[in-house]
Design a protein around this motif. Structure first.
Motif, PDB file in Angstrom:
ATOM      1  N   PHE A  26       0.822  -1.213   0.000  1.00  0.00           N
ATOM      2  CA  PHE A  26       0.000   0.000   0.000  1.00  0.00           C
ATOM      3  C   PHE A  26       0.857   1.265   0.000  1.00  0.00           C
ATOM      4  O   PHE A  26       0.417   2.306  -0.506  1.00  0.00           O
ATOM      5  N   ALA A  27       2.074   1.181   0.537  1.00  0.00           N
ATOM      6  CA  ALA A  27       2.991   2.316   0.432  1.00  0.00           C
ATOM      7  C   ALA A  27       3.367   2.545  -1.032  1.00  0.00           C
ATOM      8  O   ALA A  27       3.480   3.693  -1.483  1.00  0.00           O
ATOM      9  N   GLU A  28       3.549   1.468  -1.775  1.00  0.00           N
ATOM     10  CA  GLU A  28       3.851   1.570  -3.204  1.00  0.00           C
ATOM     11  C   GLU A  28       2.657   2.134  -3.969  1.00  0.00           C
ATOM     12  O   GLU A  28       2.808   3.018  -4.822  1.00  0.00           O
ATOM     13  N   ILE A  29       1.472   1.627  -3.690  1.00  0.00           N
ATOM     14  CA  ILE A  29       0.270   2.091  -4.380  1.00  0.00           C
ATOM     15  C   ILE A  29       0.029   3.578  -4.139  1.00  0.00           C
ATOM     16  O   ILE A  29      -0.438   4.304  -5.030  1.00  0.00           O
ATOM     17  N   ALA A  30       0.376   4.056  -2.947  1.00  0.00           N
ATOM     18  CA  ALA A  30       0.169   5.474  -2.610  1.00  0.00           C
ATOM     19  C   ALA A  30       0.971   6.405  -3.518  1.00  0.00           C
ATOM     20  O   ALA A  30       0.646   7.591  -3.630  1.00  0.00           O
ATOM     21  N   LYS A  31       2.009   5.889  -4.180  1.00  0.00           N
ATOM     22  CA  LYS A  31       2.778   6.714  -5.120  1.00  0.00           C
ATOM     23  C   LYS A  31       1.960   7.061  -6.360  1.00  0.00           C
ATOM     24  O   LYS A  31       2.243   8.047  -7.040  1.00  0.00           O
ATOM     25  N   TYR A  32       0.949   6.248  -6.649  1.00  0.00           N
ATOM     26  CA  TYR A  32       0.217   6.393  -7.899  1.00  0.00           C
ATOM     27  C   TYR A  32      -1.198   6.935  -7.713  1.00  0.00           C
ATOM     28  O   TYR A  32      -1.819   7.356  -8.687  1.00  0.00           O
ATOM     29  N   GLY A  33      -1.714   6.906  -6.494  1.00  0.00           N
ATOM     30  CA  GLY A  33      -3.065   7.410  -6.263  1.00  0.00           C
ATOM     31  C   GLY A  33      -3.603   6.943  -4.921  1.00  0.00           C
ATOM     32  O   GLY A  33      -2.868   6.458  -4.066  1.00  0.00           O
ATOM     33  N   VAL A  34      -4.903   7.114  -4.752  1.00  0.00           N
ATOM     34  CA  VAL A  34      -5.580   6.755  -3.506  1.00  0.00           C
ATOM     35  C   VAL A  34      -6.328   5.440  -3.699  1.00  0.00           C
ATOM     36  O   VAL A  34      -7.085   5.285  -4.663  1.00  0.00           O
ATOM     37  N   ALA A  35      -6.100   4.510  -2.799  1.00  0.00           N
ATOM     38  CA  ALA A  35      -6.796   3.224  -2.852  1.00  0.00           C
ATOM     39  C   ALA A  35      -8.220   3.409  -2.333  1.00  0.00           C
ATOM     40  O   ALA A  35      -8.503   3.237  -1.148  1.00  0.00           O
ATOM     41  N   SER A  36      -9.122   3.776  -3.234  1.00  0.00           N
ATOM     42  CA  SER A  36     -10.501   4.060  -2.837  1.00  0.00           C
ATOM     43  C   SER A  36     -11.286   2.787  -2.539  1.00  0.00           C
ATOM     44  O   SER A  36     -12.201   2.788  -1.716  1.00  0.00           O
ATOM     45  N   VAL A  37     -10.955   1.722  -3.230  1.00  0.00           N
ATOM     46  CA  VAL A  37     -11.580   0.418  -3.003  1.00  0.00           C
ATOM     47  C   VAL A  37     -10.474  -0.592  -2.749  1.00  0.00           C
ATOM     48  O   VAL A  37      -9.477  -0.626  -3.485  1.00  0.00           O
ATOM     49  N   LYS A  38     -10.634  -1.393  -1.702  1.00  0.00           N
ATOM     50  CA  LYS A  38      -9.652  -2.439  -1.383  1.00  0.00           C
ATOM     51  C   LYS A  38     -10.409  -3.734  -1.111  1.00  0.00           C
ATOM     52  O   LYS A  38     -11.155  -3.822  -0.136  1.00  0.00           O
ATOM     53  N   ARG A  39     -10.226  -4.705  -1.990  1.00  0.00           N
ATOM     54  CA  ARG A  39     -10.913  -5.990  -1.845  1.00  0.00           C
ATOM     55  C   ARG A  39      -9.921  -7.130  -2.044  1.00  0.00           C
ATOM     56  O   ARG A  39      -9.030  -7.051  -2.900  1.00  0.00           O
ATOM     57  N   ALA A  40     -10.105  -8.181  -1.253  1.00  0.00           N
ATOM     58  CA  ALA A  40      -9.286  -9.386  -1.389  1.00  0.00           C
ATOM     59  C   ALA A  40     -10.204 -10.575  -1.631  1.00  0.00           C
ATOM     60  O   ALA A  40     -11.253 -10.705  -0.986  1.00  0.00           O
ATOM     61  N   TYR A  41      -9.793 -11.451  -2.540  1.00  0.00           N
ATOM     62  CA  TYR A  41     -10.626 -12.569  -2.970  1.00  0.00           C
ATOM     63  C   TYR A  41      -9.943 -13.893  -2.622  1.00  0.00           C
ATOM     64  O   TYR A  41      -8.751 -14.080  -2.885  1.00  0.00           O
ATOM     65  N   GLY A  42     -10.719 -14.799  -2.032  1.00  0.00           N
ATOM     66  CA  GLY A  42     -10.180 -16.102  -1.715  1.00  0.00           C
ATOM     67  C   GLY A  42     -11.118 -16.898  -0.835  1.00  0.00           C
ATOM     68  O   GLY A  42     -12.150 -16.387  -0.366  1.00  0.00           O
ATOM     69  N   ASP A  43     -10.745 -18.128  -0.586  1.00  0.00           N
ATOM     70  CA  ASP A  43     -11.485 -18.976   0.344  1.00  0.00           C
ATOM     71  C   ASP A  43     -10.819 -18.840   1.700  1.00  0.00           C
ATOM     72  O   ASP A  43      -9.868 -19.553   2.026  1.00  0.00           O
ATOM     73  N   PHE A  44     -11.314 -17.908   2.495  1.00  0.00           N
ATOM     74  CA  PHE A  44     -10.673 -17.579   3.767  1.00  0.00           C
ATOM     75  C   PHE A  44     -10.978 -18.602   4.859  1.00  0.00           C
ATOM     76  O   PHE A  44     -10.529 -18.444   5.984  1.00  0.00           O
ATOM     77  N   THR A  45     -11.746 -19.622   4.518  1.00  0.00           N
ATOM     78  CA  THR A  45     -11.917 -20.746   5.452  1.00  0.00           C
ATOM     79  C   THR A  45     -10.758 -21.734   5.310  1.00  0.00           C
ATOM     80  O   THR A  45     -10.610 -22.627   6.144  1.00  0.00           O
ATOM     81  N   SER A  46      -9.943 -21.547   4.260  1.00  0.00           N
ATOM     82  CA  SER A  46      -8.810 -22.432   4.036  1.00  0.00           C
ATOM     83  C   SER A  46      -7.667 -22.070   4.980  1.00  0.00           C
ATOM     84  O   SER A  46      -7.398 -20.885   5.227  1.00  0.00           O
ATOM     85  N   SER A  47      -6.984 -23.069   5.502  1.00  0.00           N
ATOM     86  CA  SER A  47      -5.928 -22.838   6.493  1.00  0.00           C
ATOM     87  C   SER A  47      -4.758 -22.042   5.922  1.00  0.00           C
ATOM     88  O   SER A  47      -4.116 -21.273   6.652  1.00  0.00           O
ATOM     89  N   HIS A  48      -4.457 -22.198   4.632  1.00  0.00           N
ATOM     90  CA  HIS A  48      -3.289 -21.491   4.098  1.00  0.00           C
ATOM     91  C   HIS A  48      -3.545 -19.990   3.920  1.00  0.00           C
ATOM     92  O   HIS A  48      -2.608 -19.234   3.616  1.00  0.00           O
TER      93      HIS A  48
END
Length: 249
Positions: A26-48
């Protein structure tokens, strides 16, 4: 004309990204603009994906839970693509950050760019070139790891460091400087950087041990640099560069 920074949608493929690097990411992304939307995709019930649970809360990332009910199809990838196109058509964003090392997002990156939006890819160096080339700029997480591990030490005086550039990168630099040069043979460094970024989306001076393009060229024996501007300060200084023409034997 608006002075607001670009609005970016950050979409993270948690199956192919590292939660431990989110601070640097996110420090890198801040060089290019504002992270207005932040979403992560995955099966978060998985142990890994356990490391993501605390990271999602810390960085205010919206988790998009997708159960992988089939072996060959990744439901998370499909959900990310659908959400991305919905966000594109909302006309609220200037660009997208696609965080993944998966070539499956090549088509998505190309499609977003067709809409006139900037695409930043962030992934490991193993990322297939097709995805890298589909982005306007691609940032390798290995460079973010290096920044995370590097801490300034007062007892170590910085010395001159020579840049060991691969032949293909050196050739690209020389060709770019030549193409951007005027009749005198000098090229403005800012123009060189813009052309180079268009030619090589994954070009990053940190890959070669330098923080800036100026430092990289200064560390090389193949270029001359010239600074022009007021003597009192650095604010209006213009840096120009041209290749050295080494004499033969």
């Amino acid at each position: 004309m608006s002075d607001q920074p670009p609005r970016l949608a950050v979409l993270i493929d948690a199956e192919n990204a590292q939660a431990a690097l989110l601070n640097e990411l996110f420090a890198e992304i801040a060089k290019y603009g504002v992270a207005s939307v932040k979403r992560a995709y995955g099966d978060f019930t998985s142990s890994h994906l356990n490391p993501w649970k605390a990271a999602l809360l810390k960085h205010s990332i919206k988790p998009v839970q997708q159960f992988n009910n089939t072996v060959r199809k990744n439901a998370s990838d499909i959900a990310l693509v659908i959400d991305a196109m919905d966000l594109v058509h909302s006309k609220r964003f200037d660009g997208f950050c696609l965080v993944s090392s998966d070539s499956d997002f090549t088509g998505l990156a190309s499609r977003i760019r067709e809409e006139g939006l900037t695409v930043y890819g962030i992934g490991e160096k193993k990322t297939p070139s097709s995805f890298v080339e589909a982005c306007d700029k691609f940032i390798y997480t290995e460079n973010l790891k290096s920044a995370a591990k590097t801490s300034p030490r007062k007892d170590t005086a910085p010395g001159p460091k020579k840049a060991a550039l691969p032949p293909e990168i050196l050739a690209a630099l020389q060709d770019t400087v030549d193409s951007a040069s005027d009749e005198s043979g000098w090229a403005h460094l800012g123009r060189v950087g813009r052309i180079l970024g268009s030619r090589l989306p994954d070009f990053d001076t940190r890959s070669y041990g330098q923080k800036t393009l100026t430092a990289l060229l200064e560390a090389s024996d193949d270029f001359e640099l010239q600074r022009r501007g007021p003597k009192g300060g650095r604010q209006d200084i213009v840096v120009r560069v041209k290749p050295k023409r080494h004499a033969g034997p």
